[in-house]
Write an enzyme that holds these catalytic residues in place. Structure first.
Site, mmCIF file in Angstrom:
data_model
loop_
_atom_site.group_PDB
_atom_site.id
_atom_site.type_symbol
_atom_site.label_atom_id
_atom_site.label_comp_id
_atom_site.label_asym_id
_atom_site.label_seq_id
_atom_site.Cartn_x
_atom_site.Cartn_y
_atom_site.Cartn_z
ATOM 1 N N LYS A 63 0.823 -1.212 0.000
ATOM 2 C CA LYS A 63 0.000 0.000 0.000
ATOM 3 C C LYS A 63 0.855 1.259 0.000
ATOM 4 O O LYS A 63 0.487 2.266 -0.613
ATOM 5 C CB LYS A 63 -0.967 0.008 1.178
ATOM 6 C CG LYS A 63 -0.357 0.274 2.531
ATOM 7 C CD LYS A 63 -1.430 0.374 3.598
ATOM 8 C CE LYS A 63 -0.812 0.544 4.974
ATOM 9 N NZ LYS A 63 -0.092 1.804 5.145
ATOM 10 N N THR A 64 2.011 1.213 0.687
ATOM 11 C CA THR A 64 2.896 2.390 0.707
ATOM 12 C C THR A 64 3.385 2.709 -0.704
ATOM 13 O O THR A 64 3.403 3.866 -1.128
ATOM 14 C CB THR A 64 4.090 2.154 1.650
ATOM 15 O OG1 THR A 64 3.610 1.939 2.977
ATOM 16 C CG2 THR A 64 5.031 3.341 1.640
ATOM 17 N N ASP A 253 -4.214 7.412 4.494
ATOM 18 C CA ASP A 253 -3.635 6.101 4.796
ATOM 19 C C ASP A 253 -4.285 5.527 6.054
ATOM 20 O O ASP A 253 -4.736 6.274 6.928
ATOM 21 C CB ASP A 253 -2.128 6.257 4.995
ATOM 22 C CG ASP A 253 -1.399 4.924 5.099
ATOM 23 O OD1 ASP A 253 -1.948 3.904 4.635
ATOM 24 O OD2 ASP A 253 -0.287 4.907 5.637
ATOM 25 N N GLU A 254 -4.309 4.202 6.173
ATOM 26 C CA GLU A 254 -4.852 3.508 7.359
ATOM 27 C C GLU A 254 -6.258 4.001 7.693
ATOM 28 O O GLU A 254 -6.576 4.314 8.843
ATOM 29 C CB GLU A 254 -3.921 3.705 8.562
ATOM 30 C CG GLU A 254 -2.488 3.247 8.348
ATOM 31 C CD GLU A 254 -2.322 1.729 8.366
ATOM 32 O OE1 GLU A 254 -3.334 1.013 8.359
ATOM 33 O OE2 GLU A 254 -1.173 1.262 8.393
ATOM 34 N N GLN A 284 -7.551 -5.125 9.640
ATOM 35 C CA GLN A 284 -6.523 -4.670 10.580
ATOM 36 C C GLN A 284 -7.019 -3.518 11.455
ATOM 37 O O GLN A 284 -6.231 -2.726 11.964
ATOM 38 C CB GLN A 284 -5.261 -4.261 9.821
ATOM 39 C CG GLN A 284 -4.616 -5.419 9.075
ATOM 40 C CD GLN A 284 -3.275 -5.043 8.471
ATOM 41 O OE1 GLN A 284 -2.300 -4.815 9.168
ATOM 42 N NE2 GLN A 284 -3.238 -4.981 7.145
ATOM 43 N N ARG A 622 2.317 -10.780 10.531
ATOM 44 C CA ARG A 622 3.642 -10.159 10.731
ATOM 45 C C ARG A 622 4.758 -11.092 10.263
ATOM 46 O O ARG A 622 5.897 -10.657 10.078
ATOM 47 C CB ARG A 622 3.889 -9.844 12.210
ATOM 48 C CG ARG A 622 2.940 -8.871 12.908
ATOM 49 C CD ARG A 622 2.720 -7.598 12.165
ATOM 50 N NE ARG A 622 1.535 -7.686 11.310
ATOM 51 C CZ ARG A 622 1.270 -6.881 10.292
ATOM 52 N NH1 ARG A 622 2.125 -5.946 9.957
ATOM 53 N NH2 ARG A 622 0.167 -7.017 9.573
#
Length: 667
Positions: A63-64, A253-254, A284, A622
């Protein structure tokens, strides 16, 4: 129930050959090779132009990179950088994205506005504070400052301590939830703090006094920044239009971590165009305790009509075997955007569920497996142990120490929460905002012979005036007061002329003798003062420096990171909440016993149970190559007066070909 707004996998649009044009209809020659650098879904998101766009970005799906390339592509396509606004949840994330975009476009992204919601609000409010009848030199308070004010107010309003009255931290929690969720205080108490319903009226009185106090003393808390920018936009139509036209392309973002206020702010900022690209992952969403509203990501297509939804499902972090497990776990969520993460990374290693006889055996197993991983050339710094809460790792820490395995545990004292740094910051805040009574009180109490009663008597004289009539001050206190008042008076006059680092050094020169007198471990604390001085060198304006310290505080003090070994290479121990956004080669999730993970407190709430499920999903995603989930079968829970022995219900009935089960209870 799956969200019916989401396209099924079979309905995904076929990969198009994009012909990109500037507004002049001349074909653009792009510097960046978007088509070869991005996968199909990423490319579709990057090339989207007008209108609302919701990008459901699975864990590890890039996504970044997608946000970075979208910024670059907009600029290559002729959009002025100052018309782009990128909102993130950390200053570091915004800086990273804009730095990466600048690298591919030779610094053409420098004028893009990027930062956190709070830092953006701070900039706008200082510029237009007069419209809200605020002073533009307001001080931003941190959590402990807010609690101090509440304590002061409660002490004045209710000097006789009431039985079972909430603590100052709880009063702040109630206030913050009320503001961020836009729900009346009474309703918050009924739903989340029913044990304090008997004093609802008094809590509301305290909240009203708290609001008045902040106004009178030109101080704002974090929640005020969001509340006031919303009020500013709502009540000033011309300004709202001006800002909306300035920020023609908004990226968030997020988005799953936004609260109700933040969602409202985005809607107002996009009122003239609806060009909002929200990037997030409903799977998330784990911060409801901070006021985050997971409904925002589901309601986005309702708020912005005509929203296009794109799902990023290719994972670049984990093996396909790990993703088989994570997909199975999140597939059990009651409400979700359907997606199936997939990876081109293959490995014969499957995730494992390890049943141990007790916490000691659990710790023994983890230590032994860590040593084996080291033999397999996995770096110690690329191994992490995750726990539902920090207390669950105590037994493991003892065993790691016995075996001389170095580790770091996140959770040391925060840099800005240490007493000596708060002392220094208080001096600087008073210089910028002489009405800041909380900071002024703190620095006065540092002086020899001055206590609370003296502070109360001299406050009307020294507040806002560092060169007071000495006749109005107690003569026996002048020896302590004079050096401080002379310093403040001198540096206040020098604010426009001096750099922040020069002012900080003057304050430190004055403060160091106080540090030595006040703290036995002053030599350790002095390292923090040196670091503070270094931070100040990065700013040209003292007000900006103080604001950033409040909005984006440094993570830990020099002595604050708990680390049992001086080696740089160390195992990481972390809570799952603190690990979000990070990744390791090998991950252990400990204490995955039903009643602890999920917590027994979530058993009667479908929403809370779903959040616990998402927390397990975050933990499992993770891991890159190795994933181990452990649980002891004799964990005693004192609150329920019973032994917890079953593995987390989130792992029930998962096929052995997805999750291997290892029973080491006989070991």
């Amino acid at each position: 129930m799956s969200n019916d707004l989401v396209q099924s996998k079979s309905e995904k649009p076929a990969h198009k050959k994009y012909v990109l044009k500037k507004r002049s209809a001349v074909k653009t020659e792009y510097k960046v090779d978007y088509e070869n650098d991005l996968n199909k879904a990423q490319l579709e998101a990057v090339m989207a132009n007008e209108g609302p766009l919701l990008v459901i970005a699975g864990a590890g799906s890039g996504k970044t990179k997608t946000l970075t390339y979208r910024v670059a592509r907009l600029i290559e396509d002729g959009t002025p950088p100052e018309n782009i606004l990128l909102l993130t949840f950390t200053k570091k994330a915004a800086h990273e994205m804009l730095s990466r975009a600048s690298l591919v476009l030779d610094n053409r992204c420098e004028k893009v506005s990027g930062g956190t919601f709070h830092s953006f609000a701070n900039i706008i409010l200082r510029k237009y504070s007069n419209l809200l009848k605020l002073k533009n030199n307001f001080t931003i308070m941190d959590r402990s400052d807010c609690e101090d004010i509440i304590s002061h107010i409660v002490g004045q309003m209710f000097p006789k301590k009431e039985k079972r009255f909430p603590k100052k931290s709880t009063i702040i929690d109630i206030y913050s939830k009320s503001v961020n969720k836009e729900i009346p205080t009474k309703k918050i108490i009924e739903d989340e703090f029913p044990q304090f319903e008997h004093c609802t009226d008094k809590i509301i009185e305290v909240h009203k006094a708290y609001v008045t106090y902040k106004r009178e003393n030109s101080v704002l808390d974090y929640d005020d920044l969001l509340l006031y920018i919303k009020l500013l936009l709502e009540n000033n139509e011309n300004l709202c239009k001006k800002l909306s036209n300035q920020y023609k392309y908004i990226m968030v973002d997020e988005y799953q971590d936004t609260n109700t206020l933040q969602a409202d702010i985005i809607k107002l900022l996009a009122s003239e165009h609806s060009n909002v690209m929200a990037v997030g992952d409903d799977a998330q969403s784990i911060y409801s305790f901070r006021g985050a509203n997971y409904r925002n990501i589901f309601d986005f297509p309702k708020i912005f009509e005509g929203t296009k939804i794109i799902k990023l499902e290719q994972n670049y972090r984990s093996t396909q075997n790990i993703l088989e497990l994570t997909n199975t776990i999140i597939g059990r969520a009651k409400e979700k955007y359907d997606k199936q993460l997939f990876s081109e990374i293959t490995s014969p290693q499957k995730p494992a569920l390890i049943c141990a006889k007790n916490t000691q055996m659990e710790a023994d197993f983890i230590c032994q497996r860590i040593l084996e991983l080291l033999d397999e050339d996995v770096e110690l710094g690329d191994i992490c142990v995750l726990a539902r809460n920090a207390r669950m790792s105590y037994n493991l820490e003892i065993e790691l120490s016995k075996r001389a395995i170095p580790y770091r545990k996140f959770g040391g004292p925060k840099f800005m929460e240490t007493a000596h740094i708060k002392d220094i910051t208080a001096h600087l805040r008073v210089l910028v905002n002489p009405d800041d009574v909380i900071s002024l009180t703190r620095i006065l109490l540092l002086l020899r012979g001055i206590g609370s009663s003296t502070v109360n008597s001299i406050m009307p004289v020294v507040k806002g005036n560092f060169n007071p009539d000495v006749k109005l001050l107690p003569s026996n206190k002048l020896t302590s007061l004079n050096p401080l008042l002379k310093l403040l008076n001198k540096e206040r006059d020098n604010l426009p002329k001096k750099k922040p680092e020069e002012i900080v050094n003057e304050i430190l020169r004055y403060y160091r003798p106080i540090l030595k007198d006040k703290y036995d471990d002053f030599s350790k604390r002095e390292k923090d003062l040196d670091h503070f001085a270094y931070l100040s060198t990065q700013y040209s304006n003292l007000e900006d420096f103080i604001s950033d310290l409040a909005l984006e505080p440094p993570d830990a003090s020099v002595e604050g990171m708990y680390k049992n070994n001086s080696d740089d290479d160390a195992l990481t121990i972390s809570t799952i909440h603190s690990a979000k956004g990070l990744e390791w080669d090998s991950v252990f999730i400990i204490g995955a016993v039903d009643g602890r993970f999920p917590s027994a407190y979530s058993f009667n709430s479908e929403e809370e149970m779903d959040e616990e499920l998402r927390l397990m999903y975050v933990a499992t995603t993770r891991a890159k190559n190795n994933l181990y989930i452990t649980y002891p079968v004799d964990m005693y829970d004192y609150s329920m007066n019973m032994v917890l022995s079953k593995p987390s219900r989130f792992l029930d009935n998962i096929n052995d070909d997805i999750l291997e089960v290892w029973d080491i209870t006989e070991g």
